[in-house]
Write an enzyme that holds these catalytic residues in place. Structure first.
Site, PDB file in Angstrom:
ATOM      1  CE  LYS A 101      -2.292  -0.767   3.802  1.00 30.74           C
ATOM      2  NZ  LYS A 101      -1.893  -1.965   4.491  1.00 30.74           N
TER       3      LYS A 101
ATOM      4  NE  ARG B  38      -6.180  -1.581   9.471  1.00 33.59           N
ATOM      5  CZ  ARG B  38      -5.112  -0.885   9.180  1.00 33.59           C
ATOM      6  NH1 ARG B  38      -5.195   0.289   8.643  1.00 33.59           N
ATOM      7  NH2 ARG B  38      -3.925  -1.355   9.416  1.00 33.59           N
TER       8      ARG B  38
ATOM      9  NE  ARG C 167       6.572  -2.691   7.115  1.00 32.37           N
ATOM     10  CZ  ARG C 167       5.257  -2.634   6.869  1.00 32.37           C
ATOM     11  NH1 ARG C 167       4.829  -2.240   5.685  1.00 32.37           N
ATOM     12  NH2 ARG C 167       4.371  -2.962   7.778  1.00 32.37           N
TER      13      ARG C 167
ATOM     14  NE  ARG D 155       4.775  -0.016  11.432  1.00 33.56           N
ATOM     15  CZ  ARG D 155       3.804  -0.089  10.537  1.00 33.56           C
ATOM     16  NH1 ARG D 155       3.963   0.442   9.351  1.00 33.56           N
ATOM     17  NH2 ARG D 155       2.665  -0.688  10.838  1.00 33.56           N
TER      18      ARG D 155
ATOM     19  NE  ARG E 276       0.319  -4.214  11.887  1.00 38.26           N
ATOM     20  CZ  ARG E 276       1.404  -3.909  11.171  1.00 38.26           C
ATOM     21  NH1 ARG E 276       2.582  -4.382  11.512  1.00 38.26           N
ATOM     22  NH2 ARG E 276       1.299  -3.134  10.132  1.00 38.26           N
TER      23      ARG E 276
HETATM   24  P1  AMP Z   1      -0.934   0.316   9.571  1.00 28.81           P
HETATM   25  O1  AMP Z   1       0.315   1.121   9.493  1.00 28.81           O
HETATM   26  O2  AMP Z   1      -1.986   0.760   8.569  1.00 28.81           O
HETATM   27  O3  AMP Z   1      -0.714  -1.156   9.549  1.00 28.81           O
HETATM   28  O4  AMP Z   1      -1.594   0.664  10.994  1.00 28.81           O
HETATM   29  C1  AMP Z   1      -0.875   0.422  12.204  1.00 28.81           C
HETATM   30  C2  AMP Z   1      -1.882   0.302  13.349  1.00 28.81           C
HETATM   31  O5  AMP Z   1      -2.637   1.537  13.492  1.00 28.81           O
HETATM   32  C3  AMP Z   1      -2.950  -0.773  13.172  1.00 28.81           C
HETATM   33  O6  AMP Z   1      -2.480  -2.060  13.556  1.00 28.81           O
HETATM   34  C4  AMP Z   1      -4.049  -0.261  14.086  1.00 28.81           C
HETATM   35  O7  AMP Z   1      -3.733  -0.482  15.452  1.00 28.81           O
HETATM   36  C5  AMP Z   1      -4.000   1.253  13.853  1.00 28.81           C
HETATM   37  N1  AMP Z   1      -4.879   1.658  12.730  1.00 28.81           N
HETATM   38  C6  AMP Z   1      -4.501   2.132  11.511  1.00 28.81           C
HETATM   39  N2  AMP Z   1      -5.561   2.408  10.750  1.00 28.81           N
HETATM   40  C7  AMP Z   1      -6.664   2.107  11.470  1.00 28.81           C
HETATM   41  C8  AMP Z   1      -8.060   2.158  11.221  1.00 28.81           C
HETATM   42  N3  AMP Z   1      -8.557   2.573  10.046  1.00 28.81           N
HETATM   43  N4  AMP Z   1      -8.901   1.765  12.212  1.00 28.81           N
HETATM   44  C9  AMP Z   1      -8.420   1.367  13.401  1.00 28.81           C
HETATM   45  N5  AMP Z   1      -7.104   1.261  13.702  1.00 28.81           N
HETATM   46  C10 AMP Z   1      -6.218   1.632  12.754  1.00 28.81           C
END
Ligand code: AMP
Length: 193
Positions: A15, A90, A129, A135, A146
């Site tokens: 993404k 999401r 990564r 992270r 996740r």
């Molecule tokens: P990502 O970098 O998109 O994988 O997001 C990292 C973390 O942020 C996720 O594992 C969630 O804890 C939180 N997060 C990101 N986007 C959302 C969303 N749309 N709704 C809820 N939690 C989110």
């Protein structure tokens, strides 16, 4: 009318890479909910304090907190012509809230691009990564969670957007250039409807 492109995909689906390309092509910002959350965490804002526990555990942050954060971001001047949304929505309630929010801006979701990548490839990509990302949530245990959260909660969203004729499934295991080409074709198909 502003343009709103949604990108779906599990962690490691590509993404971030494709968002950066779309951002440059359309001149609209890349709005990644995960990046916004990480900024709040690093600045230790009140929102960051609420979100931290969920993020560290690989769980979704509650919808109301997440929607408010996106609303504020989309109100910023650089998003006046639209945005590439990455990682949001999401959940179905987030998708409904997004619809209302975009109406306020005189826009709508134009296309939803779903990057499809097998679980084994996702694990491999994020493992490499994690060596440089720093992270905590790229750790293998958290990552596995996740991916599970993504599969259980987010895939319903595909049906939501498929029913609305907006979903384009993209073969995400191919080269970056090939994935970008599939994305261009999907955008053309959706915007010429
Ligand atoms: P990502 O970098 O998109 O994988 O997001 C990292 C973390 O942020 C996720 O594992 C969630 O804890 C939180 N997060 C990101 N986007 C959302 C969303 N749309 N709704 C809820 N939690 C989110």
């Amino acid at each position: 009318m502003p343009t709103y492109i949604l990108l779906f995909g599990a962690p490691g689906a590509g993404k971030g890479t494709q968002s950066a390309i779309l951002k440059a092509e359309y001149g609209i910002p890349h709005v990644a909910s995960g990046d916004l959350f990480r900024k709040h965490l690093s600045e230790n804002t009140p929102l960051g304090q609420v979100a931290r526990g969920y993020i560290d555990n690989g769980e979704l942050v509650p919808d109301d907190v997440t929607v408010e954060m996106i609303r504020n971001r989309l109100h910023e001047p650089d998003a006046a012509q639209g945005a590439v949304l990455d990682g949001f929505p999401r959940t179905i309630p987030q998708a409904r809230e997004l619809e209302k929010l975009l109406t306020e801006f005189g826009g709508k979701v134009d296309v939803v691009l779903s990057l499809k990548v097998r679980e084994a490839t996702l694990l491999e990509r994020v493992a490499s990564r994690s060596l440089t990302s720093g992270r905590a949530d790229d750790h293998p245990d958290v990552l596995a969670k996740r991916i599970r959260v993504f599969l259980s909660q987010t895939l319903q969203l595909e049906d939501y957007y498929r029913e609305r004729g907006l979903l384009a499934e993209i073969e995400g295991e191919r080269s970056v250039v090939d994935v970008t080409e599939q994305i261009h074709a999907a955008i053309r198909a959706c915007t010429s409807k």
